[in-house]
Design a protein around this motif. Structure first.
Motif, PDB file in Angstrom:
ATOM      1  N   LEU A  68     -53.046 -11.842  58.030  1.00 49.68           N
ATOM      2  CA  LEU A  68     -53.097 -11.019  59.238  1.00 49.68           C
ATOM      3  C   LEU A  68     -54.032  -9.827  59.036  1.00 49.68           C
ATOM      4  O   LEU A  68     -54.860  -9.522  59.904  1.00 49.68           O
ATOM      5  CB  LEU A  68     -51.692 -10.538  59.594  1.00 49.68           C
ATOM      6  N   SER A  69     -53.917  -9.176  57.900  1.00 49.28           N
ATOM      7  CA  SER A  69     -54.785  -8.039  57.596  1.00 49.28           C
ATOM      8  C   SER A  69     -56.250  -8.468  57.575  1.00 49.28           C
ATOM      9  O   SER A  69     -57.122  -7.769  58.107  1.00 49.28           O
ATOM     10  CB  SER A  69     -54.387  -7.424  56.251  1.00 49.28           C
ATOM     11  N   PHE A 114     -54.738  -6.693  45.776  1.00 50.71           N
ATOM     12  CA  PHE A 114     -54.708  -6.276  44.369  1.00 50.71           C
ATOM     13  C   PHE A 114     -53.321  -5.771  43.980  1.00 50.71           C
ATOM     14  O   PHE A 114     -52.800  -6.128  42.920  1.00 50.71           O
ATOM     15  CB  PHE A 114     -55.758  -5.185  44.116  1.00 50.71           C
ATOM     16  N   ARG A 115     -52.701  -4.978  44.823  1.00 53.11           N
ATOM     17  CA  ARG A 115     -51.362  -4.434  44.546  1.00 53.11           C
ATOM     18  C   ARG A 115     -50.288  -5.513  44.595  1.00 53.11           C
ATOM     19  O   ARG A 115     -49.231  -5.366  43.998  1.00 53.11           O
ATOM     20  CB  ARG A 115     -51.001  -3.359  45.563  1.00 53.11           C
ATOM     21  N   GLY A 116     -50.545  -6.538  45.383  1.00 56.85           N
ATOM     22  CA  GLY A 116     -49.530  -7.578  45.556  1.00 56.85           C
ATOM     23  C   GLY A 116     -48.468  -7.209  46.564  1.00 56.85           C
ATOM     24  O   GLY A 116     -47.421  -7.842  46.634  1.00 56.85           O
ATOM     25  N   ALA A 117     -48.763  -6.197  47.373  1.00 55.61           N
ATOM     26  CA  ALA A 117     -47.808  -5.757  48.395  1.00 55.61           C
ATOM     27  C   ALA A 117     -48.493  -4.763  49.319  1.00 55.61           C
ATOM     28  O   ALA A 117     -49.373  -4.025  48.882  1.00 55.61           O
ATOM     29  CB  ALA A 117     -46.595  -5.094  47.754  1.00 55.61           C
ATOM     30  N   PRO A 118     -48.058  -4.728  50.573  1.00 55.75           N
ATOM     31  CA  PRO A 118     -48.559  -3.669  51.445  1.00 55.75           C
ATOM     32  C   PRO A 118     -47.915  -2.338  51.049  1.00 55.75           C
ATOM     33  O   PRO A 118     -46.870  -2.307  50.397  1.00 55.75           O
ATOM     34  CB  PRO A 118     -48.107  -4.104  52.839  1.00 55.75           C
ATOM     35  N   GLU A 133     -52.794   0.924  56.766  1.00 58.88           N
ATOM     36  CA  GLU A 133     -52.908  -0.533  56.852  1.00 58.88           C
ATOM     37  C   GLU A 133     -54.290  -0.966  57.341  1.00 58.88           C
ATOM     38  O   GLU A 133     -54.942  -0.269  58.113  1.00 58.88           O
ATOM     39  CB  GLU A 133     -51.930  -1.033  57.919  1.00 58.88           C
ATOM     40  N   ALA A 134     -54.690  -2.155  56.928  1.00 59.16           N
ATOM     41  CA  ALA A 134     -55.957  -2.731  57.398  1.00 59.16           C
ATOM     42  C   ALA A 134     -55.983  -2.805  58.919  1.00 59.16           C
ATOM     43  O   ALA A 134     -57.010  -2.519  59.547  1.00 59.16           O
ATOM     44  CB  ALA A 134     -56.165  -4.109  56.787  1.00 59.16           C
TER      45      ALA A 134
END
Length: 185
Positions: free
Chosen positions: A42-43, A122-126, A143-144
């Motif tokens: 989605l991002s 990269f973080r593996g999470a929002p 957020e993107a």
């Protein structure tokens, strides 16, 4: 569900961060998955949708995270990096573009949308929201989708000249098309 969230778009065309996170959590529970893959898709769709704003102002790609050739919001794909040093260089690259003047802000927001996808991947999470909307947190945690809404609307909600109708249209697209496509993929 979509109609309920469309009603939550404010009169100035904004869909609050806390509302978006409620939607993602509801979909995660409904789908029975961790939701990260869908969230990142989605991002990426939001970043690809905003990308023409970058191209209208700048004639080059980002060092990392630009949409790959042929990417569309329906088939979003970005050239991401997994190197934290390169991700930092990308942030510096975008900061330097922002220093060119306020007329670059919408285009830089499109670039930051791509950067935010890479950051979250990269973080593996929002990033978890620490407030109701983006003004409650540092812009590096936005957020993107929010960066994309700024790009598409021609500015942030508090900026003169930003188009609330285009912002609203972006969030309606997000809810009606991007969210279902990303969570059903």
């Amino acid at each position: 569900m979509t109609a309920d969230y469309i009603e939550r778009i404010s009169p100035d065309g904004e869909l609050k961060w806390s509302t978006r996170m409620q939607l993602h959590e509801a979909l995660r529970v409904l789908k029975g998955t961790d939701g990260l893959r869908s969230y990142l898709r989605l991002s990426a769709a939001c970043a690809v949708r905003a990308w023409p704003v970058w191209l209208e102002r700048f004639d080059d790609d980002l060092p990392y995270a630009s949409p790959v050739q042929g990417a569309t919001p329906e088939q979003p794909e970005l050239a991401l990096t997994s190197d934290p040093i390169e991700l930092g260089r990308l942030a510096t690259f975008l900061d330097n573009r922002m220093r060119l003047g306020s007329d670059t802000f919408p285009a830089v927001a499109a670039g930051l949308s791509c950067w935010a996808v890479d950051r979250d991947s990269f973080r593996g999470a929002p990033v978890e929201p620490s407030g109701d909307d983006e003004l409650d947190v540092d812009s590096e945690d936005w957020e993107a989708s929010y960066f994309a809404s700024i790009a598409v609307a021609g500015g942030a909600i508090w900026e003169a000249g930003a188009d609330s109708a285009r912002r609203r249209a972006f969030w309606v697209w997000y809810l009606q098309e991007a969210v279902p496509a990303s969570y059903d993929a």
